[in-house]
Design a protein around this motif. Structure first.
Motif, PDB file in Angstrom:
ATOM      1  N   THR E 266       6.072 -52.076 -27.151  1.00 39.56           N
ATOM      2  CA  THR E 266       6.017 -53.274 -26.339  1.00 39.56           C
ATOM      3  C   THR E 266       5.558 -52.882 -24.946  1.00 39.56           C
ATOM      4  OG1 THR E 266       7.845 -54.211 -27.590  1.00 39.56           O
ATOM      5  CG2 THR E 266       7.403 -55.194 -25.442  1.00 39.56           C
ATOM      6  N   VAL E 267       4.452 -53.453 -24.489  1.00 36.79           N
ATOM      7  CA  VAL E 267       3.978 -53.172 -23.134  1.00 36.79           C
ATOM      8  C   VAL E 267       4.000 -54.495 -22.384  1.00 36.79           C
ATOM      9  CG1 VAL E 267       2.137 -52.169 -21.744  1.00 36.79           C
ATOM     10  CG2 VAL E 267       2.473 -51.417 -24.118  1.00 36.79           C
ATOM     11  N   LEU E 268       4.731 -54.529 -21.269  1.00 32.30           N
ATOM     12  CA  LEU E 268       4.959 -55.804 -20.596  1.00 32.30           C
ATOM     13  C   LEU E 268       4.506 -55.766 -19.148  1.00 32.30           C
ATOM     14  CD1 LEU E 268       8.531 -56.851 -21.789  1.00 32.30           C
ATOM     15  CD2 LEU E 268       6.312 -57.446 -22.764  1.00 32.30           C
ATOM     16  N   GLY E 269       3.918 -56.875 -18.716  1.00 40.22           N
ATOM     17  CA  GLY E 269       3.567 -57.033 -17.311  1.00 40.22           C
ATOM     18  C   GLY E 269       2.180 -56.509 -16.989  1.00 40.22           C
ATOM     19  N   ARG E 270       1.737 -56.703 -15.738  1.00 43.11           N
ATOM     20  CA  ARG E 270       0.386 -56.310 -15.339  1.00 43.11           C
ATOM     21  C   ARG E 270       0.334 -54.827 -15.054  1.00 43.11           C
ATOM     22  NH1 ARG E 270      -4.282 -58.580 -16.641  1.00 43.11           N
ATOM     23  NH2 ARG E 270      -5.840 -58.502 -14.987  1.00 43.11           N
ATOM     24  N   VAL E 271       0.615 -54.030 -16.064  1.00 46.27           N
ATOM     25  CA  VAL E 271       0.563 -52.579 -15.922  1.00 46.27           C
ATOM     26  C   VAL E 271      -0.758 -52.072 -16.466  1.00 46.27           C
ATOM     27  CG1 VAL E 271       3.056 -52.425 -16.144  1.00 46.27           C
ATOM     28  CG2 VAL E 271       1.614 -52.154 -18.173  1.00 46.27           C
ATOM     29  N   THR E 272      -1.112 -50.851 -16.076  1.00 44.99           N
ATOM     30  CA  THR E 272      -2.355 -50.264 -16.585  1.00 44.99           C
ATOM     31  C   THR E 272      -2.038 -49.041 -17.417  1.00 44.99           C
ATOM     32  OG1 THR E 272      -3.653 -51.080 -14.733  1.00 44.99           O
ATOM     33  CG2 THR E 272      -4.536 -49.169 -15.928  1.00 44.99           C
ATOM     34  N   ILE E 273      -2.564 -49.035 -18.647  1.00 51.31           N
ATOM     35  CA  ILE E 273      -2.428 -47.861 -19.509  1.00 51.31           C
ATOM     36  C   ILE E 273      -3.767 -47.143 -19.417  1.00 51.31           C
ATOM     37  CG2 ILE E 273      -1.871 -47.068 -21.835  1.00 51.31           C
ATOM     38  CD1 ILE E 273       0.335 -48.796 -20.473  1.00 51.31           C
ATOM     39  N   GLY E 274      -3.711 -45.930 -18.850  1.00 54.13           N
ATOM     40  CA  GLY E 274      -4.958 -45.242 -18.488  1.00 54.13           C
ATOM     41  C   GLY E 274      -5.771 -44.780 -19.681  1.00 54.13           C
ATOM     42  N   LYS E 275      -6.999 -44.444 -19.408  1.00 55.03           N
ATOM     43  CA  LYS E 275      -7.963 -44.054 -20.445  1.00 55.03           C
ATOM     44  C   LYS E 275      -7.394 -42.957 -21.344  1.00 55.03           C
ATOM     45  CE  LYS E 275     -12.648 -42.078 -20.807  1.00 55.03           C
ATOM     46  NZ  LYS E 275     -13.018 -42.751 -22.051  1.00 55.03           N
ATOM     47  N   GLY E 276      -7.436 -43.201 -22.631  1.00 53.00           N
ATOM     48  CA  GLY E 276      -7.039 -42.198 -23.598  1.00 53.00           C
ATOM     49  C   GLY E 276      -5.547 -42.027 -23.762  1.00 53.00           C
ATOM     50  N   ALA E 277      -4.727 -42.812 -23.071  1.00 51.93           N
ATOM     51  CA  ALA E 277      -3.276 -42.660 -23.200  1.00 51.93           C
ATOM     52  C   ALA E 277      -2.815 -43.087 -24.592  1.00 51.93           C
ATOM     53  CB  ALA E 277      -2.559 -43.483 -22.136  1.00 51.93           C
ATOM     54  N   VAL E 278      -1.667 -42.502 -25.011  1.00 54.40           N
ATOM     55  CA  VAL E 278      -1.095 -42.810 -26.322  1.00 54.40           C
ATOM     56  C   VAL E 278       0.326 -43.318 -26.135  1.00 54.40           C
ATOM     57  CG1 VAL E 278      -0.386 -41.846 -28.534  1.00 54.40           C
ATOM     58  CG2 VAL E 278      -2.514 -41.068 -27.456  1.00 54.40           C
ATOM     59  N   ILE E 279       0.619 -44.497 -26.680  1.00 58.53           N
ATOM     60  CA  ILE E 279       1.969 -45.058 -26.589  1.00 58.53           C
ATOM     61  C   ILE E 279       2.593 -44.959 -27.972  1.00 58.53           C
ATOM     62  CG2 ILE E 279       3.326 -47.107 -25.996  1.00 58.53           C
ATOM     63  CD1 ILE E 279       1.651 -46.062 -23.659  1.00 58.53           C
ATOM     64  N   ALA E 291      -4.010 -41.935 -17.147  1.00 55.27           N
ATOM     65  CA  ALA E 291      -5.029 -41.590 -18.127  1.00 55.27           C
ATOM     66  C   ALA E 291      -4.620 -40.334 -18.862  1.00 55.27           C
ATOM     67  CB  ALA E 291      -6.377 -41.390 -17.440  1.00 55.27           C
ATOM     68  N   GLY E 292      -4.785 -40.311 -20.165  1.00 59.42           N
ATOM     69  CA  GLY E 292      -4.452 -39.144 -20.958  1.00 59.42           C
ATOM     70  C   GLY E 292      -2.972 -38.954 -21.208  1.00 59.42           C
ATOM     71  N   GLY E 293      -2.102 -39.777 -20.612  1.00 57.59           N
ATOM     72  CA  GLY E 293      -0.668 -39.635 -20.786  1.00 57.59           C
ATOM     73  C   GLY E 293      -0.216 -40.134 -22.151  1.00 57.59           C
ATOM     74  N   SER E 294       1.075 -39.844 -22.432  1.00 54.00           N
ATOM     75  CA  SER E 294       1.623 -40.440 -23.644  1.00 54.00           C
ATOM     76  C   SER E 294       3.085 -40.775 -23.427  1.00 54.00           C
ATOM     77  CB  SER E 294       1.449 -39.515 -24.849  1.00 54.00           C
ATOM     78  OG  SER E 294       2.320 -38.424 -24.736  1.00 54.00           O
ATOM     79  N   VAL E 295       3.590 -41.751 -24.122  1.00 56.57           N
ATOM     80  CA  VAL E 295       4.978 -42.193 -24.000  1.00 56.57           C
ATOM     81  C   VAL E 295       5.553 -42.229 -25.397  1.00 56.57           C
ATOM     82  CG1 VAL E 295       6.494 -44.047 -23.220  1.00 56.57           C
ATOM     83  CG2 VAL E 295       4.300 -43.658 -22.065  1.00 56.57           C
ATOM     84  N   THR E 296       6.747 -41.612 -25.575  1.00 56.91           N
ATOM     85  CA  THR E 296       7.386 -41.721 -26.889  1.00 56.91           C
ATOM     86  C   THR E 296       8.823 -42.147 -26.716  1.00 56.91           C
ATOM     87  OG1 THR E 296       8.117 -39.454 -26.848  1.00 56.91           O
ATOM     88  CG2 THR E 296       5.965 -39.884 -27.867  1.00 56.91           C
ATOM     89  N   GLN E 297       9.459 -42.487 -27.839  1.00 55.35           N
ATOM     90  CA  GLN E 297      10.820 -42.971 -27.801  1.00 55.35           C
ATOM     91  C   GLN E 297      11.773 -41.837 -27.418  1.00 55.35           C
ATOM     92  OE1 GLN E 297      12.466 -44.367 -31.483  1.00 55.35           O
ATOM     93  NE2 GLN E 297      12.782 -46.428 -30.646  1.00 55.35           N
ATOM     94  N   ALA E 298      12.860 -42.204 -26.777  1.00 56.63           N
ATOM     95  CA  ALA E 298      13.882 -41.224 -26.448  1.00 56.63           C
ATOM     96  C   ALA E 298      14.331 -40.521 -27.714  1.00 56.63           C
ATOM     97  CB  ALA E 298      15.065 -41.929 -25.789  1.00 56.63           C
ATOM     98  N   ARG E 299      14.561 -39.233 -27.597  1.00 57.71           N
ATOM     99  CA  ARG E 299      14.989 -38.435 -28.748  1.00 57.71           C
ATOM    100  C   ARG E 299      16.342 -38.879 -29.272  1.00 57.71           C
ATOM    101  NH1 ARG E 299      11.178 -36.070 -31.446  1.00 57.71           N
ATOM    102  NH2 ARG E 299       9.611 -36.971 -30.082  1.00 57.71           N
ATOM    103  N   GLY E 300      17.201 -39.315 -28.354  1.00 66.30           N
ATOM    104  CA  GLY E 300      18.609 -39.562 -28.692  1.00 66.30           C
ATOM    105  C   GLY E 300      18.850 -40.402 -29.931  1.00 66.30           C
ATOM    106  N   ASN E 301      17.994 -41.299 -30.176  1.00 61.40           N
ATOM    107  CA  ASN E 301      18.361 -42.233 -31.234  1.00 61.40           C
ATOM    108  C   ASN E 301      17.576 -42.074 -32.520  1.00 61.40           C
ATOM    109  OD1 ASN E 301      15.913 -43.077 -30.432  1.00 61.40           O
ATOM    110  ND2 ASN E 301      16.403 -45.257 -30.596  1.00 61.40           N
ATOM    111  N   GLU E 302      17.048 -40.896 -32.731  1.00 63.25           N
ATOM    112  CA  GLU E 302      16.374 -40.782 -34.025  1.00 63.25           C
ATOM    113  C   GLU E 302      16.950 -39.639 -34.835  1.00 63.25           C
ATOM    114  OE1 GLU E 302      12.533 -38.594 -34.415  1.00 63.25           O
ATOM    115  OE2 GLU E 302      12.209 -39.362 -32.403  1.00 63.25           O
ATOM    116  N   ASP E 303      16.862 -39.789 -36.100  1.00 61.57           N
ATOM    117  CA  ASP E 303      17.208 -38.716 -37.018  1.00 61.57           C
ATOM    118  C   ASP E 303      18.606 -38.188 -36.783  1.00 61.57           C
ATOM    119  OD1 ASP E 303      14.630 -39.006 -37.861  1.00 61.57           O
ATOM    120  OD2 ASP E 303      13.895 -37.312 -36.671  1.00 61.57           O
ATOM    121  N   ARG E 304      19.506 -39.078 -36.432  1.00 59.52           N
ATOM    122  CA  ARG E 304      20.857 -38.575 -36.220  1.00 59.52           C
ATOM    123  C   ARG E 304      21.691 -38.856 -37.458  1.00 59.52           C
ATOM    124  NH1 ARG E 304      24.314 -40.663 -31.218  1.00 59.52           N
ATOM    125  NH2 ARG E 304      24.410 -42.393 -32.651  1.00 59.52           N
ATOM    126  N   PRO E 305      21.734 -37.905 -38.364  1.00 55.85           N
ATOM    127  CA  PRO E 305      22.471 -38.151 -39.604  1.00 55.85           C
ATOM    128  C   PRO E 305      23.945 -38.387 -39.312  1.00 55.85           C
ATOM    129  CG  PRO E 305      21.186 -36.101 -39.720  1.00 55.85           C
ATOM    130  CD  PRO E 305      21.148 -36.568 -38.304  1.00 55.85           C
TER     131      PRO E 305
END
Lengths: 307, 307, 307, 307, 307, 307
Positions: E266-279, E291-305
């Motif tokens: 979910t990307v909200l508001g008048r923000v700019t996602i730079g060239k080549g970035a990965v969400i 540009a070129g950046g990436s954003v991923t989900q916090a580690r805390g809530n995945e794969d927690r058996p």
């Protein structure tokens, strides 16, 4: 909601097998092979649609879609023709395939059909010019007509001639079954029964039309006019040595230019009605009539008041 | 886009109430109760579709769907018959219900209708066998015919007989209104008007057909042939003591085997045309004609050229 | 799947240009301007649908939807009328626009059309009352009829009169092209060809009907009965000084009240058939017949057995 | 009647030629030959209809026509299957022909297609048995379900599985394009996007379903249950030496028997979710989960009221 | 036949008047005049058909009729375009007329509409070229794709883009209501909701697509790729001094070239996602990403058996 | 014309019998009697058409036929309602009949169905008033909306609410299967899945909507607003002593007035979200939220750039 009735069982199995028995009797009597594959016949519905498309392509501004403009006529005509001709090609393949299965001919449907349809397509401008003469003849011959557009739109005699001129060309090109179907569509709608083999000159007009019958070998000149219930028929059928009917002999009348035949008249056999002759209503003609002549009903049986 | 016109108000309320007044006048004159519930009549559209289904079930390889093969004929026939018969059952319930509302009969539509439809279904194999004789008669009788398939596909006389043989069975089984509707569908398409009550033997052929009328009590033998505009009618209607028409008396001609009647002839009254007799075109017959005899038009009124 | 055939090219460009040439020849010969905009004509399909809607509005419980009840008749009638009249308005605009392009009149389609349609709408209750007399006449005149509902549902003569009474009103109100189209729809379905100009009194019945022709200026009184193939035609067309047909003159028969005309009779010209006269089958009448008189075919040509 | 607007000219010739230019650019860029003949692709509309016919053949009493009875089930099933399979054969010929034009395969469409369709037909009883397990799973898994018939009639998850089990069989038999079209019809209607390559065991249930995505190489055991917005996707795409995507490698999850995955969860890559494991809503899983394990969302981000 | 139930009366008069009351309340609350004439709105059904025609004109050999050949492409394209544009003109007149009745604008629908439609028509070659880049992007971006034709035929993301690129042009030309309807047709079929105002560069690809939402003022560069359930939304709505929403301000994200956003982000508001970035999947972004950046989900809530 | 392929035989008999075997296995497993008669289920197609009619009756000037005027609104509404209610009556009889065959109830379909439909009809004015509040809520809540007519015509959230408010009434009146079918039609078109049991107050607005799920026992107050992908679901299903799911218990959230829930949020179980509370995007809520409170996603997992 309809009144109540249980959906009823009908011993369908028994009836289905009775019908299968009837089909087998027929096929045996016809000496037909039980072929595994389909044996599709040409489709009256498909030909009805093809003729509607051709009507639009022939008369785009009057029988085509409502909003056509000069700018777009040719796009419409080209696209509609293509749809009509491809569909006609499919039907032609079916007729040729059917005929070769009947054993009467041995030609390759898939090579012959495109040639025939192409030839048919090339005839269309000429057919349009002929039909224009028929429309003018109707407009000039009926005091009730208000415009040539009205004539094209709603005169059954004109509808029958559109079908006939298309059907006759199919007949000439070797597709007599498609031709017959096209003719019967017009017969059903107008009550006018013109065999596709009949040869008809320009400027032909049938008024009212119901009950008109024109036979396969009839020849009609220019500017001829017929009314309802006129028959141009055969007097008798020649029978060959083996007792079967001899097909294809000239057996229907020849009408020269400018002949008029009034309602209910019957002209039978290979007689010639000379140029400009007039045949009165309800008469029965089996001999030649000279050019400029006229035939009317015997005086004896008309207008005899009985007190 | 059509030329501009404002969508117009039309005092609909006034017209609706004028129409209501006209309906009330009619209902009062007919002495009808104002019933609260619906009074649905049988539907010509529904019967038209039922007959199309029955045609497919009777002649699956020629009037059924394009791709039928021997392997699948019975599936198609069974499924199509079922659809046709269930729909016919619905229409039969409507006719029986309508008749009991008319007060002329008092039977239970929901028990009687399934019996009738079942009986009708059992007649179908026999009807198919009779129609095969009609197809052969057309094929043998018309020098222009090229194959039995062409005859089945496009001869109006054959279409009329398919409708008649189905309608006649409905008539015999007590569904005269459905029978009449089936007959009128053929009349509208072919111009051939055969009353469903007429009794017609095998091998019957009507050529061209437009304008043919065959009355309710006519009886026609085997291998009879008619042309367009032939009438087999009633001479006069017997009137009872109260001045109303007496219904159901034999009042139409009897044609024995092998009779031929040419175009435009009129045969009226309970006369008998003997075996093998020939009636010429346009004649008017109100007396019996012996077997092997022939009747032609008076010489006086034909071929009399007027200079 | 149909047998194989390559989809074939057809030199479409050449044929499209041939057809364009034929159209240009026609337009030049007709002296037409090459207008940029569309020139839409009234549509037979649209009028066919309008008449179906009007039939439902006129006879809601018998020709309307299956489930109608007294509670809902007026909703149905009002809504259906509105749809029919708005569609008729659209067609009226097209006819008036077409006529003004033809140069024969110069009135404003968009003001005149709503007035005409409104006037037409106001006639509907009266038309319903007239049609009720026709239904009763059919019911009383045919010994095979079982109920007035059967007559309304399936007698072609009644269908033709529903169309005629609507078409005649359109004709009177200045929409002769729409009127003609409505009449031709009935002609195509029933074989009965009544010109919308004909004036016909109440209680009119045509039995069987195929081949009946009634001309534009015919006048028919009350309780008249015709059979199939009767023609009420013009004897000759008056020609003006310039050789063109003079339009609109009285040229068809007048039938007074209670006349009966049997099948195949032909009555031509502005003759009067007097009250209660009977015209026999197949006769040819071109003179007046007095009230109570009758005309039958000459004896000479009937029932003459040839050994 | 819409407000007035003249029908307008639009420089169509220029636009048509602009579009031709765009097509030529595309075809040049794709290195395509300008073939003279048609290049028909399979039709989504045709496949939609084929699937509707197959649904009726698989579940005749519930998804077939209203009046089916035990007596007539097999007629209906046989006829419907035949129609569906002949139509499917036509589409199969188109896919195989298209593929051989693409150069990726060189087999004869006209010999291979009937074999494939026959093989597909033989799978239908097994597919019906599998779908019965899916229907039961939905019925048992949803407390709101009232009957198995309701489930079959209106659960989107069941509709998606009918499409999938048919599409998967087409995919296995070498018709991946038809399979994809069948899957997309379900995707469009239900929002459930199952790639036809996915392998799914019996008793599978998707509740609500919108937003579910299941990838091509996913493998799902018995009695698995998913909720809306669950993704079983690929983590990354292997890229070959030439930089293009390597197609066909296993890249989607394996779900063992009895797994449950709640709404919004995302499982990516070739991971295995062990037998009976439960994946909570909205979580993101990229590693294996042992049998009987469960994964839920981090506590940190839920239910944190902000004053 | 359905089980029996009497057709039931329902106090329709009372309900009709209750509904009239509800309409009057609404109209009073909206301050609307009770206009006598119709107030027709654009029709979603009409626009759906227009878009189908335009698809055929844009991609004649793949989305047009089956038998098209090079010879006939331009006839088809010209005729289809003409039908589509005339129909679009009718809808444009309705939108402009509706807007002027709303009082927000005062321009003449009948002069402005043809100009807009003409301008739209001229954009079509450019739109086709843009769509070709989208088709290539889908083909290159999905390892499961087998041919560009498959992509065009059945990828929902491509369908959504055909609708969007047409809708966006309508939006730019001042027909936002037509544009919205075109967009909603795609939304309903694909689950992809792109506001017609969004600006999207070439080579755009949405995989799977269900649940994607792209807002009115979003700006997307070249070669961007999104997966299912991605939202490009507004964070909050600016409210004016009077408390009503301020319309039209830039409030959605800007995505520069080559950005990739995985499922559920979910990307909200008048923000700019730079060239080549990965969400990454399922993340929530409300700030710029370089540009070129990436954003991923916090580690805390995945794969927690959870044992 | 498609490329050549022989129409192929497929051992249909074997496959038909395989399918019969599969049906028998199913019926045995379900303990069903082999009834002779039909067992018709309600029809999704019929209900889709009924809802279209009801939409026209509820909003005649905007969703009814194009040319409606004030003069004719009530005719249209009355006639359309009658058609819709009679058709609904037919479907109600089918549901009640089906349920009694399932053994779960024992009431007379033919007496109960008309009462239910009458009651439903009486609710329509109130439903129209409620829907007006939903239309206003959409208009006020979306800065992109240009008029209330646009909102009614093309917002999927409004379409879903029209279906829901009709479906909910059917659910209350004891027709849960019809209600479910009506809801699924909306689900398929909009991606919004509202169980017909859910109780929803006036002024409800769902923006975008794809992926929204609202459970059977949810209760929603006035002026609530949801965005796409919001789930109001059950946390777990209570299981009875016998292991089967306990049906009908309150298990979904309660939303008090003026709550707003942003895209992707999940609220599970019988929790209460207090008046005016705001739930942020993508969060997961399983506990009560106080009036005026707000819940947002944990900071940890957003906007975390990865270098």
């Amino acid at each position: 909601m309809p009144a109540a009735s249980p959906s009823a069982p009908f011993d369908l199995g028994e009836i289905v097998s009775g019908l299968r028995g009837a089909r087998e009797t027929w096929r045996d009597s016809q000496g037909r092979l039980r072929e595994a594959g389909g044996r599709e016949l040409p489709s009256p519905q498909a030909l009805e649609r093809i003729v509607e498309l051709l009507k639009g392509a022939l008369f785009p501004m009057r029988l085509g879609p409502p909003d056509l403009r000069n700018e777009t006529e040719d796009f419409y005509v080209g696209h509609t023709l293509d749809a009509a001709l491809q569909a006609l090609l499919g039907q032609a393949v079916l007729e040729l395939g059917h005929r070769s299965r009947q054993g009467s001919e041995r030609e390759s449907a898939s090579t012959r059909a495109p040639e025939i349809v192409h030839e048919f397509a090339r005839s269309l401008p000429g057919i349009r010019r002929l039909l224009d003469t028929d429309v003018l003849a109707a407009w000039q011959g009926d005091p009730a007509a208000r415009s040539v557009d009205e004539v094209l739109l709603c005169y059954p005699g004109v509808q029958a001639m559109i079908h006939h001129r298309l059907a006759h060309r199919l007949y000439q090109l070797g597709l007599p079954l498609l031709a017959r179907i096209v003719a019967e569509v017009a017969h059903s709608r107008t009550g006018i029964d013109i065999h596709p083999g009949a040869t008809i000159g320009p400027g032909f007009f049938i008024d009212h039309g119901t009950g008109v019958v024109i036979g396969e070998t009839a020849i009609i000149g220019e500017r001829v006019r017929l009314y309802q219930n006129v028959t141009l028929g055969a007097k008798r059928f020649p029978v060959g040595d083996d007792g079967s009917l001899t097909k294809g002999l000239p057996r229907h009348p020849v009408l020269e230019d400018d002949v008029v035949i009034y309602a209910g008249a019957t002209v039978l056999g290979r007689v010639t009605i000379g140029k400009g002759a007039v045949i009165g209503g309800n008469v029965w003609v089996t001999h030649d009539v000279p050019a400029g002549g006229s035939v009317t009903q015997a005086r004896g049986n008309e207008d005899r008041p009985i007190s």
